[in-house]
Structure formats: structure tokens, C-alpha cells
Design a protein around this motif. Structure first.
Motif, mmCIF file in Angstrom:
data_model
loop_
_atom_site.group_PDB
_atom_site.id
_atom_site.type_symbol
_atom_site.label_atom_id
_atom_site.label_comp_id
_atom_site.label_asym_id
_atom_site.label_seq_id
_atom_site.Cartn_x
_atom_site.Cartn_y
_atom_site.Cartn_z
ATOM 1 N N ILE A 276 0.856 -1.190 0.000
ATOM 2 C CA ILE A 276 0.000 0.000 0.000
ATOM 3 C C ILE A 276 0.888 1.234 0.000
ATOM 4 O O ILE A 276 1.843 1.327 0.792
ATOM 5 N N ASN A 277 0.593 2.170 -0.882
ATOM 6 C CA ASN A 277 1.420 3.369 -0.976
ATOM 7 C C ASN A 277 0.575 4.621 -1.103
ATOM 8 O O ASN A 277 -0.623 4.561 -1.417
ATOM 9 N N LEU A 278 1.193 5.735 -0.843
ATOM 10 C CA LEU A 278 0.583 7.052 -1.033
ATOM 11 C C LEU A 278 1.186 7.645 -2.295
ATOM 12 O O LEU A 278 2.383 7.958 -2.329
ATOM 13 N N THR A 279 0.383 7.778 -3.335
ATOM 14 C CA THR A 279 0.858 8.245 -4.634
ATOM 15 C C THR A 279 0.459 9.698 -4.849
ATOM 16 O O THR A 279 -0.641 10.114 -4.484
ATOM 17 N N PHE A 280 1.349 10.470 -5.483
ATOM 18 C CA PHE A 280 1.088 11.897 -5.689
ATOM 19 C C PHE A 280 1.907 12.384 -6.879
ATOM 20 O O PHE A 280 2.835 11.705 -7.341
ATOM 21 N N ARG A 281 1.569 13.568 -7.370
ATOM 22 C CA ARG A 281 2.334 14.160 -8.467
ATOM 23 C C ARG A 281 3.700 14.618 -7.955
ATOM 24 O O ARG A 281 3.816 15.135 -6.837
ATOM 25 N N THR A 282 4.701 14.475 -8.787
ATOM 26 C CA THR A 282 6.041 14.915 -8.386
ATOM 27 C C THR A 282 6.097 16.419 -8.168
ATOM 28 O O THR A 282 6.963 16.909 -7.433
ATOM 29 N N THR A 283 5.175 17.155 -8.785
ATOM 30 C CA THR A 283 5.167 18.612 -8.659
ATOM 31 C C THR A 283 4.293 19.104 -7.506
ATOM 32 O O THR A 283 4.203 20.318 -7.286
ATOM 33 N N PHE A 284 3.655 18.190 -6.767
ATOM 34 C CA PHE A 284 2.747 18.618 -5.695
ATOM 35 C C PHE A 284 3.531 19.395 -4.641
ATOM 36 O O PHE A 284 4.523 18.894 -4.101
ATOM 37 N N PRO A 285 3.105 20.636 -4.304
ATOM 38 C CA PRO A 285 3.941 21.485 -3.453
ATOM 39 C C PRO A 285 3.870 21.184 -1.957
ATOM 40 O O PRO A 285 4.777 21.557 -1.219
ATOM 41 N N ARG A 286 2.821 20.502 -1.502
ATOM 42 C CA ARG A 286 2.625 20.352 -0.061
ATOM 43 C C ARG A 286 3.224 19.031 0.436
ATOM 44 O O ARG A 286 2.541 18.184 0.996
ATOM 45 N N ARG A 287 4.519 18.870 0.259
ATOM 46 C CA ARG A 287 5.170 17.632 0.667
ATOM 47 C C ARG A 287 5.103 17.422 2.185
ATOM 48 O O ARG A 287 5.061 16.287 2.661
ATOM 49 N N THR A 288 5.107 18.505 2.939
ATOM 50 C CA THR A 288 5.041 18.383 4.394
ATOM 51 C C THR A 288 3.768 17.668 4.818
ATOM 52 O O THR A 288 3.773 16.843 5.734
ATOM 53 N N THR A 289 2.669 17.977 4.146
ATOM 54 C CA THR A 289 1.399 17.326 4.449
ATOM 55 C C THR A 289 1.480 15.834 4.172
ATOM 56 O O THR A 289 1.064 14.998 4.985
ATOM 57 N N LEU A 290 2.023 15.469 3.007
ATOM 58 C CA LEU A 290 2.127 14.063 2.634
ATOM 59 C C LEU A 290 3.072 13.310 3.569
ATOM 60 O O LEU A 290 2.819 12.152 3.918
ATOM 61 N N ASP A 291 4.157 13.974 3.989
ATOM 62 C CA ASP A 291 5.089 13.339 4.918
ATOM 63 C C ASP A 291 4.404 13.059 6.263
ATOM 64 O O ASP A 291 4.622 12.003 6.876
ATOM 65 N N ALA A 292 3.569 13.996 6.705
ATOM 66 C CA ALA A 292 2.875 13.813 7.979
ATOM 67 C C ALA A 292 1.875 12.665 7.899
ATOM 68 O O ALA A 292 1.761 11.848 8.831
ATOM 69 N N ILE A 293 1.146 12.564 6.788
ATOM 70 C CA ILE A 293 0.193 11.465 6.605
ATOM 71 C C ILE A 293 0.931 10.137 6.518
ATOM 72 O O ILE A 293 0.513 9.132 7.109
ATOM 73 N N THR A 294 2.037 10.123 5.800
ATOM 74 C CA THR A 294 2.827 8.910 5.668
ATOM 75 C C THR A 294 3.294 8.404 7.030
ATOM 76 O O THR A 294 3.165 7.215 7.357
ATOM 77 N N THR A 295 3.825 9.314 7.837
ATOM 78 C CA THR A 295 4.316 8.935 9.165
ATOM 79 C C THR A 295 3.184 8.387 10.029
ATOM 80 O O THR A 295 3.345 7.368 10.720
ATOM 81 N N LEU A 296 2.040 9.034 9.989
ATOM 82 C CA LEU A 296 0.915 8.608 10.822
ATOM 83 C C LEU A 296 0.417 7.223 10.402
ATOM 84 O O LEU A 296 0.194 6.353 11.246
#
Length: 313
Positions: A276-296
Motif C-alpha cells: 500500500i502506498n501514497l501516490t502523488f504528483r512529483t510537482t505537488f507542493p505540499r510535501r510536508t502534508t504528505l510526509d505527515a500522513i505517511t508517518t501517521l
């Protein structure tokens, strides 16, 4: 409205007046619209009159009992809605850029994962990121990937790794597959099941679900036999197994629901599963948000992953 008034006009039109007009169109009542806009009814009426003069058309047909958009008003209000939505999106994006842990995040999720993962992570996600509004969108993998590419989604929880340079992903956890059997099935007496032994009567999801292809591959089946049953949802698939129609593979997070349905579950000899992975566009600017969701998600599912590795799901 005369020509002079119409020609003199386009400097004063603003989003506030467009919001007023949309409120009247929605509620078909000046008093209710004014209350929702937090202004007096005379002020609302005055501003809409000014907007109509500026546009040179009558937006609303007014009577003592009702308010209705005119044909010209209907057409113009559609553009007003687009303008207001675009302005709101700009404000939300600007706010998110200032603080990436605020605002909304449009998150896709596949149907074979959503009912089982979301109850585990949405509560903790709200507690950890109270200013982040996650808007889930459930659909099959191909549709979610299309919505990612067209910027209709910000990220997606998938069981298929992206294969294009425009997308990337964070690995979250490995979810094992379990053999799902009717209680009286010939394989139910075994402690572990070989994937290929499920092949003679394996049931799968309909086309479009990645779990379908993963189940067929695990069972060594390039395709389905003629007349094989296919289900449109994992819940239907489990009900079919419980009713004795055949066997299937289910993802580990669905184990509790499967047991409640009276299904016998067994681990697989090859420990087949999906990432299971979290997929997103390479250009998506809110990486901090995705990192926080990933960690949780990784933290919440760490014990599950450990149990899966020990065959104890």
C-alpha cells in the motif's frame, strides 16, 4: 437600464456581489439569503440592483411571493459560480502554501482498502492535524490515477506503484492476502493454503479492481474460466464465499469483517500480499502534508505489519 448605465460599468463588480447573487439563486428568497450572507435585506437588494445595472441585464424576476432567476440570470450565474469557486481555490492554495498542514487535501482511495483503513487512521489524523480537512474519494485505481494527473486529486492510497515519471509514491505498509474459504471447504482443514490450490473455484472482483489481477496472478490464473462469478465489491465477494460459491483472496485488513461473515481464513504458504502506498504528483507542493500522513499511517499500521510478517493477521 439604459445604454449609458451599462457602458459605464464594469469596475465595481466583485466577488462579494456574486456571492450575494448565488445565495439568492440557491434559496430563492431575499430574506434567507441576506441572513446567510450576514447583511440586511435592504443592503442585499441594493447590491444586487447595482450588479444588474452593471451587467445590463435583470438577473432575477421578483414578485411578492417568490424570486426566480431569469434565463439570462441562469446563464450568468453559472459563470458566477465558476468565478467564486476559482477564487476560493486560489485562497485555499495560498493558505496551504503558507501552512501546508491547513486547508483541504483531496485523497483518493481504492474500494478494497477504504472501508478497512479509514476507520483506523481518520480519527488519529484529525487529532494530529486538526486544521487539515481530508476529503476522501473512493474509486478504482485507473480512475484515481486519471484524477491525480488532472489535478482533481492531491494524492491517492493505492496498491499499485506508479509507473510514470510524473507520479511518485511513499510506501506505507505491506498488506498480506489471506485465503478465504467456506467453513466446510476441503481446504479449511489445512493450517496454510497454497495459492494455486484456490484456482479451481477462486472468485474475483470485476474488471478495474487491482485486487482482481493480483488474486489471479497469485493463484497462477492468467484469466477466468467461462462463467466464473465476479463481484463488484469486496463485501459482495465475501458474502459469496460465505454462501459457499467458492474461495477467494482477501486483503488482511478485511479479516475481521470476513470472520464476522462466517468465513474461514488461512494464511498463504507464499505470504502473498500487496504494498500500500501514497501516490502523488512529483510537482505537488505540499510535501510536508504528505510526509505527515505517511508517518501517521506507518505508525498506526506498524503492529499490523508485524503481525502479518508472523502470519498472525
Amino acid at each position: 437600464m439604459d445604454n449609458k448605465t451599462h457602458q459605464g460599468g464594469n469596475a465595481a463588480m466583485n466577488l462579494r456581489d456574486l456571492r450575494y447573487a448565488l445565495a439568492v439563486a440557491e434559496h430563492r428568497h431575499f430574506g434567507r439569503a441576506a441572513k446567510l450572507c450576514h447583511i440586511s435585506q435592504p443592503t442585499l437588494s441594493t447590491q444586487l440592483r447595482k450588479l444588474e445595472e452593471e451587467l445590463g441585464v435583470v438577473l432575477f424576476e421578483r414578485t411578492n411571493k417568490s424570486v426566480a432567476a431569469t434565463p439570462a440570470g441562469e446563464a450568468l450565474l453559472a459563470h458566477a459560480r465558476t468565478a467564486v469557486d476559482a477564487a476560493d481555490a486560489m485562497l485555499a492554495l495560498a493558505q496551504a502554501s503558507r501552512d501546508p498542514l491547513r486547508g483541504r487535501l483531496r485523497l483518493g482511495i481504492i474500494p478494497t482498502l477504504a472501508p478497512y483503513l479509514l476507520p483506523l487512521v481518520f480519527g488519529p489524523l484529525r487529532d494530529a492535524l486538526p486544521d487539515l480537512v481530508v476529503e476522501p474519494w473512493e474509486d478504482v485505481t485507473t480512475a484515481l490515477l486519471d484524477r491525480l494527473r488532472t489535478h482533481d486529486l492531491d494524492a491517492a492510497l493505492l496498491a499499485t506503484a506508479p509507473e510514470t515519471p510524473e507520479l511518485e509514491s511513499h510506501d506505507l505498509f505491506t498488506e498480506p492476502f489471506l485465503a478465504a474459504l467456506p467453513p466446510d471447504h476441503r481446504l479449511a482443514a489445512l493450517d496454510r493454503i497454497r495459492e494455486e490450490d484456490l484456482a479451481p473455484d477462486v472468485l474475483v472482483l470485476a474488471d478495474g479492481h487491482c485486487l482482481r489481477d493480483q488474486a489471479l496472478a497469485a493463484c497462477g490464473q492468467p484469466g477466468l474460466r467461462a462463467g466464473a462469478l465476479r463481484a463488484s465489491s469486496l463485501a459482495t465477494l465475501m458474502n459469496m464465499v460465505a454462501a459457499g460459491y467458492g474461495t477467494t483472496l482477501i486483503p488482511g485488513l478485511a479479516a475481521g469483517v470476513a470472520r464476522d461473515a462466517g468465513i474461514t481464513l488461512r494464511p498463504l504458504t507464499n505470504n502473498t500480499g500487496r504494498q500500500i502506498n501514497l501516490t502523488f504528483r512529483t510537482t505537488f507542493p505540499r510535501r510536508t502534508t504528505l510526509d505527515a500522513i505517511t508517518t501517521l499511517v506507518r505508525t498506526r499500521l506498524s503492529r499490523f505489519a508485524e503481525a502479518a510478517a508472523d502470519g498472525a493477521v
